[in-house]
Every structure is written in structure tokens, then in C-alpha cells.
Design an enzyme around this catalytic site. Structure first.
Site, mmCIF file in Angstrom:
data_model
loop_
_atom_site.group_PDB
_atom_site.id
_atom_site.type_symbol
_atom_site.label_atom_id
_atom_site.label_comp_id
_atom_site.label_asym_id
_atom_site.label_seq_id
_atom_site.Cartn_x
_atom_site.Cartn_y
_atom_site.Cartn_z
ATOM 1 N N CYS A 2 24.806 -26.478 31.269
ATOM 2 C CA CYS A 2 26.028 -27.191 31.609
ATOM 3 C C CYS A 2 27.168 -26.220 31.902
ATOM 4 O O CYS A 2 27.113 -25.054 31.542
ATOM 5 C CB CYS A 2 26.439 -28.099 30.459
ATOM 6 N N LEU A 69 24.299 -31.112 32.897
ATOM 7 C CA LEU A 69 22.906 -30.960 33.281
ATOM 8 C C LEU A 69 22.112 -31.767 32.261
ATOM 9 O O LEU A 69 21.951 -31.348 31.113
ATOM 10 C CB LEU A 69 22.472 -29.496 33.269
ATOM 11 N N ASN A 94 27.258 -27.197 25.169
ATOM 12 C CA ASN A 94 25.981 -27.026 25.839
ATOM 13 C C ASN A 94 24.993 -26.581 24.772
ATOM 14 O O ASN A 94 25.180 -25.560 24.135
ATOM 15 C CB ASN A 94 26.079 -25.961 26.939
#
Length: 132
Positions: A2, A69, A94
Site C-alpha cells: 500500500c 492494495l 500496511n
């Protein structure tokens, strides 16, 4: 992986929302599955979700953007930055919590209600319950 970025003006001056948009744009390749942003008024103790094309909050002196993501939890309910439900605690990160399902069950047993099945939300409630 991310993409995460943010800006805070500790003197309380309003931030430039175009700067946050640019931070998200430059990281688009890091998180093609979604984008989120939150704006803060630190001294006032207020925050709100911010959509890309919406006008910024008056006098917002902080903000975070997150390019997502999605790997494990693909639902839009897992978008970040994420708040705890009260919008007092926000998180953007993340990573992956491998035992998040077990922790979620434990937290549900303690009375926490989850809006998603995301490990991000587990971290928020776990922090609220157990601290660091």
C-alpha cells in the site's frame, strides 16, 4: 504494498488539500485497489472522511491518504484510513495480522461490533481494549 502519506501542521495552519491529492496520485501504483483520505482539525479534536473531489474541511490542519492494495480482504469495507466507529481513533497502515480472526473472536466476546472482517479494524479495537 500500500501507499501511505500524510501531512500535519503542528502550528494549526490549514493544510493544502491539493498536496494530499498529489501524495495519493504519486503512489497510485502502490495501491491500485482503492483510495481513502481523512482530514483532521487537531485542536478541535474532530475528523472526517474526505472524498477526492469534495472541498476540504475548513481549517483542517492534518490529513492522511491511503492507496490500497487489497490482498486478503477485498471488500470496500476494508478501505483505509479506517476509524473505530466513533471517528475518534483512525488508522492507516500496511501490513498483515496473521491471527486477526482469533483476535476478532476474542474482541467480539468482549462486546466489540465489527463493520468489516478486516485485520485493520481488529487493530483499532485491540488498541482500544488493550493499548499498545
Amino acid at each position: 504494498m500500500c501507499g501511505i502519506a500524510g501531512v500535519i501542521d503542528f502550528r494549526g495552519r490549514p493544510i493544502d488539500s491539493a498536496r494530499l491529492r498529489a501524495m495519493a496520485d504519486v503512489q497510485r501504483h502502490r495501491g491500485p485497489d482503492g483510495e481513502g483520505a481523512v482530514l483532521f482539525r487537531i485542536q478541535a479534536g474532530s475528523s472526517h472522511w474526505w472524498e477526492r473531489d469534495a472541498p476540504p474541511a475548513a481549517a483542517a490542519d492534518g490529513g492522511f491518504v491511503h492507496r490500497r492494495l487489497a490482498i486478503i480482504y477485498l471488500s470496500p469495507a476494508g478501505r483505509q484510513p479506517m476509524h473505530d466507529g466513533s471517528e475518534r481513533w483512525w488508522l492507516t497502515y500496511n501490513g498483515e495480522i496473521y491471527n486477526y480472526r482469533e483476535l476478532m473472536q476474542e474482541l467480539e466476546g468482549l462486546g466489540y461490533v465489527f463493520r468489516s472482517r478486516s485485520d485493520t479494524e481488529v487493530i483499532l479495537h485491540a488498541y482500544h481494549e488493550w493499548g499498545t
